[in-house]
Scaffold this active site. Sequence first.
Site, PDB file in Angstrom:
ATOM      1  N   TYR A 135       4.920 -10.078  -4.324  1.00 61.65           N
ATOM      2  CA  TYR A 135       5.137  -8.765  -4.925  1.00 61.65           C
ATOM      3  C   TYR A 135       4.023  -7.859  -4.405  1.00 61.65           C
ATOM      4  CZ  TYR A 135       5.986  -5.417  -8.789  1.00 61.65           C
ATOM      5  OH  TYR A 135       6.260  -4.304  -9.539  1.00 61.65           O
ATOM      6  N   LYS A 163       8.819  -8.326  -2.051  1.00 60.99           N
ATOM      7  CA  LYS A 163       9.189  -7.072  -2.700  1.00 60.99           C
ATOM      8  C   LYS A 163       8.205  -6.035  -2.181  1.00 60.99           C
ATOM      9  CE  LYS A 163       9.486  -4.501  -7.005  1.00 60.99           C
ATOM     10  NZ  LYS A 163       9.553  -4.486  -8.470  1.00 60.99           N
TER      11      LYS A 163
END
Length: 307
Positions: A135, A163
């Site tokens: 992330y 992400k």
Amino acid sequence: MYQPKGIIPAMLSVFNKDGSIDIQGQKAYVEWLIKKGVHGLSPVGSTGEGAAMNDEERLQVIKATVEQANGRVPVVAGVIHYSTMLGVDLAKSAIDAGADALMVLLPYYYKPTIPDALDYLRSVSKAVNMPLCVYNNPWFAGFELSPALVKQLADEGVVNSIKAAHGDPMRVNYIKYLCGEKVSTLYGHDYSPLEAFAVGGDGWLSGLPNIIPDLAVDLFTAATQDKDLVKAQAIWKRLQPIAYYFMYERVGDNASPHWLAVFKEALRLMGEDFGLPRLPTKEMSPADKKVLQRYLYQVYPDVVKAQ
């Protein structure tokens, strides 16, 4: 090995009025998203208020999501910790609870050195014996990994997806250029998913798909499967009012209303009540609700009441 792809809402978490986890509400929300056609679910990340929960609560949400999904779509559980020890413990517990993959936020708040952040991810990956979805969110972690460092971790087998939450679709483009299919590259913000798809993005993992999941799926399908730019542009044009409300109507360093409150109020305006955020984030004011309603009505005139 599973690589997250497609439309994966960074799920909200559902709380009772007393602030406890609403297990049945969480399951109802999972069901609503699955029926809208999403390709995966990501509980207890940032939009899921993971930082506002202890690990027991996070696991309650993860288990409820896994149970309701029942194998119909994969579950990518969030891991939010600074401590390597705590991150490893939560990661192992999430996999034991049935999560298919982990979305691991870079160790945040203290801004560790890049070598230490890389070792954090290596430790989590080794503990669960699988590659991670990193992330990469500079807004919350305070720093981000460069595409070259993402490639380094992918070559080591530590990462197989990302992400990319900065917002700039160029990051999606460059990661795909460097890593190809080795890294599933998911756009992780809310204002340029179409551009990210156009340069080879593999999906959209962010907050906005929580309130427009069906249209997000349509956009992804048009852009990446049908290869129909005109169709994709038309879908994005329909989405623009709520996307640009979210990004540009709420202005300032402490934008008001808070984005967590916006997501939950938007769902209520569509007849889906999944509770309120945890304090200190408060419910939207009546005046702010009217503004949101006006923008949301432009997207879903058949669902949202006109003012």
